[in-house]
Motif scaffolding. Sequence first.
Motif, PDB file in Angstrom:
ATOM      1  N   GLY A   3     -21.327 -37.817  -2.854  1.00 38.12           N
ATOM      2  CA  GLY A   3     -21.401 -36.057  -1.962  1.00 38.12           C
ATOM      3  C   GLY A   3     -21.490 -34.901  -2.832  1.00 38.12           C
ATOM      4  N   THR A   4     -21.992 -35.676  -3.655  1.00 38.43           N
ATOM      5  CA  THR A   4     -22.303 -33.973  -4.917  1.00 38.43           C
ATOM      6  C   THR A   4     -24.376 -34.737  -4.793  1.00 38.43           C
ATOM      7  OG1 THR A   4     -22.607 -36.013  -7.113  1.00 38.43           O
ATOM      8  CG2 THR A   4     -20.841 -34.737  -6.437  1.00 38.43           C
ATOM      9  N   GLY A   5     -24.659 -33.358  -5.162  1.00 40.75           N
ATOM     10  CA  GLY A   5     -26.491 -33.771  -4.863  1.00 40.75           C
ATOM     11  C   GLY A   5     -27.166 -34.125  -6.372  1.00 40.75           C
ATOM     12  N   THR A  38     -27.676 -38.878  -5.309  1.00 37.63           N
ATOM     13  CA  THR A  38     -27.087 -39.417  -4.114  1.00 37.63           C
ATOM     14  C   THR A  38     -28.168 -39.156  -3.335  1.00 37.63           C
ATOM     15  OG1 THR A  38     -24.975 -38.614  -5.197  1.00 37.63           O
ATOM     16  CG2 THR A  38     -24.544 -39.263  -2.597  1.00 37.63           C
TER      17      THR A  38
END
Lengths: 116, 112
Positions: A98-100, A103
């Motif tokens: 869910g992090t940038g 991903t």
Amino acid sequence: NAGVIQTPRHKVTGKGQEATLWCEPISGHSAVFWYRQTIVQGLEFLTYFRNQAPIDDSGMPKERFSAQMPNQSHSTLKIQSTQPQDSAVYLCASSFSGTGGATEVFFGKGTRLTVV
Amino acid sequence: GDSVTQTEGLVTLTEGLPVMLNCTYQSTYSPFLFWYVQHLNEAPKLLLKSFTDNKRPEHQGFHATLHKSSSSFHLQKSSAQLSDSALYYCADYGSSGNKLIFGIGTLLSVKP
């Protein structure tokens, strides 16, 4: 790996009725997203969960839309008192963290909601 | 705020001609740019991504170069194929870092 699964694929509701859309994210993914897809607006972000906790619901219309993630294997988007302008394709997506950055976000095929 | 702009809603091409789909962005922090492709009745799928200035990733004949100086990430292909007909979305993680912000999408229609 069946990917992100969304049910139903199509849903028709009468104006004023409630619609519940279901999403099963990819196993092992901790982040789940909901987007709304229309020709006019493209892909609009609605809400985001990480490890089942709501993180960002900045895109959700406040009054009639709600989303939940009761366990790691499914999420629901509920629209109360549906209106014709709610007609759209609702896409669920998931990713590992869910992090940038690197991903990758994986999408389901969506639920086409039609409000008549 | 952060945003992604795709100026063409529909691009119609003849098979064999080059493809260029425009994407520009406004990002408060360092951008992470993506192209997603969605074929009819299918899920959007990642086509390309880039975080490095002036680097050119390639996939399935498509390529895109992130130019931070012009805030652009245009998608290109030298020769369009019928199977390239699809909806293409440009996206950025933006300053939030935790959700993709998409452009409005460009429908590419390739004709024989």
